[in-house]
Structure formats: C-alpha cells, structure tokens
Design a protein around this motif. Structure first.
Motif, PDB file in Angstrom:
ATOM      1  N   ARG A 197       0.845  -1.196   0.000  1.00  0.00           N
ATOM      2  CA  ARG A 197       0.000   0.000   0.000  1.00  0.00           C
ATOM      3  C   ARG A 197       0.880   1.245   0.000  1.00  0.00           C
ATOM      4  O   ARG A 197       2.024   1.221   0.469  1.00  0.00           O
ATOM      5  N   ALA A 198       0.309   2.320  -0.481  1.00  0.00           N
ATOM      6  CA  ALA A 198       1.000   3.610  -0.444  1.00  0.00           C
ATOM      7  C   ALA A 198      -0.050   4.705  -0.519  1.00  0.00           C
ATOM      8  O   ALA A 198      -1.044   4.564  -1.238  1.00  0.00           O
ATOM      9  N   TRP A 199       0.178   5.778   0.202  1.00  0.00           N
ATOM     10  CA  TRP A 199      -0.760   6.899   0.146  1.00  0.00           C
ATOM     11  C   TRP A 199      -0.032   8.209   0.453  1.00  0.00           C
ATOM     12  O   TRP A 199       0.918   8.263   1.225  1.00  0.00           O
ATOM     13  N   LEU A 200      -0.500   9.260  -0.202  1.00  0.00           N
ATOM     14  CA  LEU A 200       0.122  10.587  -0.142  1.00  0.00           C
ATOM     15  C   LEU A 200      -0.979  11.612   0.112  1.00  0.00           C
ATOM     16  O   LEU A 200      -1.917  11.723  -0.687  1.00  0.00           O
ATOM     17  N   PHE A 201      -0.875  12.348   1.211  1.00  0.00           N
ATOM     18  CA  PHE A 201      -1.903  13.334   1.535  1.00  0.00           C
ATOM     19  C   PHE A 201      -1.984  14.403   0.450  1.00  0.00           C
ATOM     20  O   PHE A 201      -0.953  14.905  -0.021  1.00  0.00           O
ATOM     21  N   ALA A 202      -3.209  14.775   0.081  1.00  0.00           N
ATOM     22  CA  ALA A 202      -3.394  15.840  -0.911  1.00  0.00           C
ATOM     23  C   ALA A 202      -3.149  17.228  -0.310  1.00  0.00           C
ATOM     24  O   ALA A 202      -2.479  18.055  -0.937  1.00  0.00           O
ATOM     25  N   PRO A 203      -3.655  17.532   0.902  1.00  0.00           N
ATOM     26  CA  PRO A 203      -3.380  18.851   1.481  1.00  0.00           C
ATOM     27  C   PRO A 203      -1.949  18.936   2.005  1.00  0.00           C
ATOM     28  O   PRO A 203      -1.345  17.910   2.356  1.00  0.00           O
ATOM     29  N   PRO A 204      -1.380  20.130   2.083  1.00  0.00           N
ATOM     30  CA  PRO A 204      -0.051  20.276   2.686  1.00  0.00           C
ATOM     31  C   PRO A 204      -0.111  19.977   4.177  1.00  0.00           C
ATOM     32  O   PRO A 204      -1.143  20.162   4.830  1.00  0.00           O
TER      33      PRO A 204
ATOM     34  N   ARG B 250       1.839  19.249  12.585  1.00  0.00           N
ATOM     35  CA  ARG B 250       0.804  18.265  12.263  1.00  0.00           C
ATOM     36  C   ARG B 250       1.439  16.899  11.977  1.00  0.00           C
ATOM     37  O   ARG B 250       0.878  15.860  12.346  1.00  0.00           O
ATOM     38  N   ALA B 251       2.608  16.887  11.349  1.00  0.00           N
ATOM     39  CA  ALA B 251       3.298  15.627  11.071  1.00  0.00           C
ATOM     40  C   ALA B 251       3.669  14.922  12.376  1.00  0.00           C
ATOM     41  O   ALA B 251       3.570  13.689  12.478  1.00  0.00           O
ATOM     42  N   THR B 252       4.072  15.674  13.380  1.00  0.00           N
ATOM     43  CA  THR B 252       4.390  15.088  14.682  1.00  0.00           C
ATOM     44  C   THR B 252       3.151  14.437  15.286  1.00  0.00           C
ATOM     45  O   THR B 252       3.223  13.349  15.879  1.00  0.00           O
ATOM     46  N   GLU B 253       1.996  15.092  15.116  1.00  0.00           N
ATOM     47  CA  GLU B 253       0.744  14.509  15.593  1.00  0.00           C
ATOM     48  C   GLU B 253       0.416  13.222  14.830  1.00  0.00           C
ATOM     49  O   GLU B 253      -0.055  12.244  15.424  1.00  0.00           O
ATOM     50  N   LEU B 254       0.656  13.213  13.521  1.00  0.00           N
ATOM     51  CA  LEU B 254       0.387  12.024  12.719  1.00  0.00           C
ATOM     52  C   LEU B 254       1.259  10.848  13.144  1.00  0.00           C
ATOM     53  O   LEU B 254       0.811   9.697  13.129  1.00  0.00           O
ATOM     54  N   VAL B 255       2.484  11.134  13.518  1.00  0.00           N
ATOM     55  CA  VAL B 255       3.369  10.078  14.021  1.00  0.00           C
ATOM     56  C   VAL B 255       2.786   9.471  15.289  1.00  0.00           C
ATOM     57  O   VAL B 255       2.730   8.244  15.454  1.00  0.00           O
ATOM     58  N   ASP B 256       2.318  10.340  16.196  1.00  0.00           N
ATOM     59  CA  ASP B 256       1.735   9.852  17.450  1.00  0.00           C
ATOM     60  C   ASP B 256       0.441   9.074  17.188  1.00  0.00           C
ATOM     61  O   ASP B 256       0.192   8.033  17.814  1.00  0.00           O
TER      62      ASP B 256
ATOM     63  N   PHE C 230       6.319   2.542   6.764  1.00  0.00           N
ATOM     64  CA  PHE C 230       7.115   3.754   6.934  1.00  0.00           C
ATOM     65  C   PHE C 230       6.221   4.934   6.568  1.00  0.00           C
ATOM     66  O   PHE C 230       5.438   4.849   5.614  1.00  0.00           O
ATOM     67  N   ARG C 231       6.366   6.013   7.296  1.00  0.00           N
ATOM     68  CA  ARG C 231       5.628   7.234   6.962  1.00  0.00           C
ATOM     69  C   ARG C 231       6.411   8.424   7.467  1.00  0.00           C
ATOM     70  O   ARG C 231       7.153   8.329   8.450  1.00  0.00           O
ATOM     71  N   GLY C 232       6.267   9.546   6.761  1.00  0.00           N
ATOM     72  CA  GLY C 232       7.021  10.715   7.171  1.00  0.00           C
ATOM     73  C   GLY C 232       6.710  11.932   6.319  1.00  0.00           C
ATOM     74  O   GLY C 232       5.950  11.872   5.344  1.00  0.00           O
ATOM     75  N   LEU C 233       7.311  13.036   6.705  1.00  0.00           N
ATOM     76  CA  LEU C 233       7.070  14.324   6.063  1.00  0.00           C
ATOM     77  C   LEU C 233       8.218  14.658   5.116  1.00  0.00           C
ATOM     78  O   LEU C 233       9.383  14.679   5.520  1.00  0.00           O
ATOM     79  N   PHE C 234       7.886  14.947   3.869  1.00  0.00           N
ATOM     80  CA  PHE C 234       8.845  15.369   2.848  1.00  0.00           C
ATOM     81  C   PHE C 234       8.480  16.800   2.460  1.00  0.00           C
ATOM     82  O   PHE C 234       7.575  17.015   1.648  1.00  0.00           O
TER      83      PHE C 234
END
Length: 211
Positions: free
Chosen positions: A115-122, A127-133, A168-172
């Motif tokens: 699977r793979a997914w990429l958020f459309a909104p910036p 917010r990325a730190t919250e997504l990790v949690d 794996f997930r993260g902010l680019f």
C-alpha cells in the motif's frame, strides 16, 4: 610512351579503386548499439537520502515500476486498486470513506499486500508530529533503528493474524507520504523491513517532483 588504350585502361583502374573502397565501407555493418533499458535495481532505504527528496502531491501509482511491485510482493502483482483525492475509497478493510489523499493497494500471493498513500493537502511539521503519534498502536512495535523516511518519520511492525505489516511514513517538505507492506508472519524483522524499505523508496521515487 604508352598508347592511348593503355592510358584509358590506367585511368579506369584508378577511378575504380576509390569506388570499390566506398562500396566495401558501405557494406560494413554499423557498430551495434543497445536500446534496452538497464535492468531494474531496487534501492535500500538506508542508501536513500529522503532529506533531499521533493514530492508532488498528485497521483503517482501509475508510475510505480512493476519490478518494484514484484520484488515487494515476492511474485507477480495482482490488480492495482488506486484512488484519488475526493474519491470514495476503502481506507481500511470494511471502512470506506472519501479520500483526501492519493493512494493505491496491490495484493500478491500468500497474503502479501503493498500500500501507499500521499496526503493531498499540505502538512505542517507540527501536524506531522501529531500524525506520528496517531499512527502508533499498542499492538505494533516501533522500529527505532530503521532509516528515516522523511522528517519526522515513523517505522512500525504490526501483527495481523498470519501475516505482519511493516510501514514507513514521514514528512517530505510539506507532503506526508506513507507506505506499507504485508508479508507472511514467518518473515523475520530484518527482511521484512528491508523489503518494505525498498518498496517505500520506489513509492517516493514515483511521487517525486518531475523535472
């Protein structure tokens, strides 16, 4: 002195020599050139600098190499289910919702799945730190020694009956990218993380900004 006939014969011979040489050169085969693309070679996440990657928040699944899917799924991939921002999609087994992301799901043999997914909104760094949690689950273990996949990033291994997921997930930049791979439960942690990491590199490459 040579007679006229001998001069004519000599001239004919001299003229024929370069013509014959030209014919010989033209008959030679041109040097062989190969138009075949080099064979696909995956890249380990540890050898991939995700800090230098810029992503385009746009559809990317149609740019994934079939060889990357074959390697990740340990066999020929099945059909791809892809969805785009604003479309109704199965976000999890039995859970359907309107997607605010671009993503795809590909099934393989023996319960393998990518699977793979990429958020459309910036996405901002906070917010990325919250997504990790939010992504951390009590049943999952964090692979703290795994290479970074963006910053911040998270690597997880989660059990699921007779298989396990590595993700794996993260902010680019301002793009939040996630990818995961399910494989039989008997696959050890190192091999599972390596295969998932190579798959996630292929995902990042497919989602990278095109020149």
């Amino acid at each position: 002195m040579p007679g006229p006939l001998r001069w004519m014969l000599l001239a004919a011979v001299v003229t024929a020599l370069p013509v014959a040489a030209g014919v010989v050169l033209l008959d030679e085969d041109p040097p062989a050139t190969s138009s075949e693309a080099p064979p696909y070679r995956s890249t380990a996440l540890a050898d991939y600098d995700t800090s230098a990657v810029a992503l385009s928040r746009a559809p990317f699944c149609d740019r994934l190499p079939e060889e990357a899917l074959t390697e990740a799924l340990d066999g020929r991939p099945g059909p791809t289910t892809a969805y785009a921002n604003g479309e109704s999609a199965e976000m999890a087994p039995g859970l359907e919702d309107v997607a605010h992301e671009y993503g795809c799901r590909i099934e393989g043999r023996r319960g393998t799945e990518a699977r793979a997914w990429l958020f459309a909104p910036p996405v901002t760094r906070s917010r990325a730190t919250e997504l990790v949690d939010e992504a951390t689950r009590p049943s999952c273990s964090r692979a703290t020694t795994a290479p970074a996949y963006g910053a911040p990033s998270l690597a997880l291994i989660c059990p699921a009956r007779d298989r396990r997921w590595a993700s794996f997930r993260g902010l680019f930049g301002d793009a939040w990218l996630a990818c995961s791979l399910a494989a039989p439960a008997d696959l050890d942690d190192n091999e599972l993380l390596d295969r998932a990491g190579r798959w996630c590199v292929a995902v990042a490459e497919a989602a990278s900004v095109s020149d």
